[in-house]
Each structure stands twice: as C-alpha cells, then as structure tokens.
Design a protein around this motif. Structure first.
Motif, mmCIF file in Angstrom:
data_model
loop_
_atom_site.group_PDB
_atom_site.id
_atom_site.type_symbol
_atom_site.label_atom_id
_atom_site.label_comp_id
_atom_site.label_asym_id
_atom_site.label_seq_id
_atom_site.Cartn_x
_atom_site.Cartn_y
_atom_site.Cartn_z
ATOM 1 N N CYS A 1 0.830 -1.191 0.000
ATOM 2 C CA CYS A 1 0.000 0.000 0.000
ATOM 3 C C CYS A 1 0.876 1.255 0.000
ATOM 4 O O CYS A 1 1.407 1.651 1.027
ATOM 5 C CB CYS A 1 -0.914 -0.007 1.222
ATOM 6 N N THR A 2 1.044 1.866 -1.175
ATOM 7 C CA THR A 2 1.740 3.143 -1.311
ATOM 8 C C THR A 2 0.955 4.002 -2.292
ATOM 9 O O THR A 2 0.053 3.511 -2.979
ATOM 10 C CB THR A 2 3.177 2.963 -1.852
ATOM 11 N N ASN A 3 1.308 5.278 -2.379
ATOM 12 C CA ASN A 3 0.638 6.157 -3.340
ATOM 13 C C ASN A 3 0.997 5.820 -4.780
ATOM 14 O O ASN A 3 0.313 6.235 -5.709
ATOM 15 C CB ASN A 3 0.969 7.621 -3.042
ATOM 16 N N GLU A 4 2.078 5.070 -4.970
ATOM 17 C CA GLU A 4 2.499 4.699 -6.321
ATOM 18 C C GLU A 4 1.821 3.428 -6.818
ATOM 19 O O GLU A 4 1.893 3.120 -8.003
ATOM 20 C CB GLU A 4 4.027 4.506 -6.374
ATOM 21 N N ASN A 5 1.196 2.679 -5.940
ATOM 22 C CA ASN A 5 0.572 1.405 -6.300
ATOM 23 C C ASN A 5 -0.947 1.512 -6.330
ATOM 24 O O ASN A 5 -1.546 2.228 -5.536
ATOM 25 C CB ASN A 5 0.950 0.306 -5.304
ATOM 26 N N ASP B 1 -3.166 3.525 4.979
ATOM 27 C CA ASP B 1 -2.504 2.215 5.057
ATOM 28 C C ASP B 1 -3.350 1.096 4.456
ATOM 29 O O ASP B 1 -3.043 -0.075 4.606
ATOM 30 C CB ASP B 1 -2.130 1.888 6.495
#
Length: 131
Positions: free
Chosen positions: A5-9, A60
C-alpha cells in the motif's frame, strides 16, 4: 501485481471515473479511492502519472475509515456535481466530496428500502443516484 500500500501502487482496481484532469480509482484490495492527475496525458508527448492521492479510505489501506462506516473493498464509483458516489462489497453506499468529507447514504444486506445486495452498477445524474 502490486501488494504494498503506497501512493504509487494501485491495489486491484475495480472501477475508474474521470472528471476533467483527474481520474478516481476504486481499489478493491486497498479499501480506498485514489485520485490521479491525468492532465499529462493531454500533452504531446504524454506524461504518465506516477502517484495517486488517497481521497477516501485509510492511507494504510486498512478497513475502518469514517465515523459512518468503513470502506470494505470498494467496487463501483461515479462522479457528479463535485461528489463521488462509492459502493463497496459490504453493500454500503457512500457520498464523498472532494474535500474528504464522507457520509454513508445507504447500505446493509437485505431487500428492504435502503438495503442492497452486491451493487453491480452505479449512476449519478444530477441529484439522482441510480443503483
């Protein structure tokens, strides 16, 4: 397949709605809706977005996002008049403005008025929401 879970995924996208230069993506496994600036796609050569911003849900990707309820695997989304309408697999319907205010507008399993069972379509037209 992205699992972090990241802003890039994007975690298992199920629906996308575009408003001008922003795309809103339902993330089934992320329990969130992210906004992606897609204005770079309109220039030559096109520039792909590299990160999204969580607009509804926890950063998250966990459950339990708002006082009115929790996004639980969002499935459908629509946009109209500055508001997002979201349906999740827990048979909940949410209305969210672009400032991040979210309210549960219906849901729960059943057949009575206001209860839903696996929403497979969502269409917002003016002040009407068709489920």
């Amino acid at each position: 397949l992205n699992t972090v879970c990241t802003n890039e995924n994007v975690l298992n996208p199920t629906a996308v709605v575009v408003d001008g230069t922003d795309a809103y993506v339902c993330e089934l496994d992320g329990n969130r809706v992210t906004r992606w600036d897609v204005s770079g796609l309109l220039v030559d050569p096109p520039v792909l977005p590299t990160a999204g911003v969580t607009v509804v849900g926890n950063l998250d990707c966990s459950f339990g996002v708002h006082p009115d309820g929790a996004l639980n695997a969002p499935l459908m989304i629509d946009y109209d008049g500055g508001k997002l309408f979201i349906a999740d697999l827990a048979e909940n319907l949410y209305e969210a403005d672009l400032a991040g205010t979210v309210r549960r507008i219906g849901g729960g399993r059943g057949t009575l008025l206001g209860l839903y069972h696996t929403v497979l379509g969502l269409e917002a037209i003016g002040s009407d929401l068709f489920v």
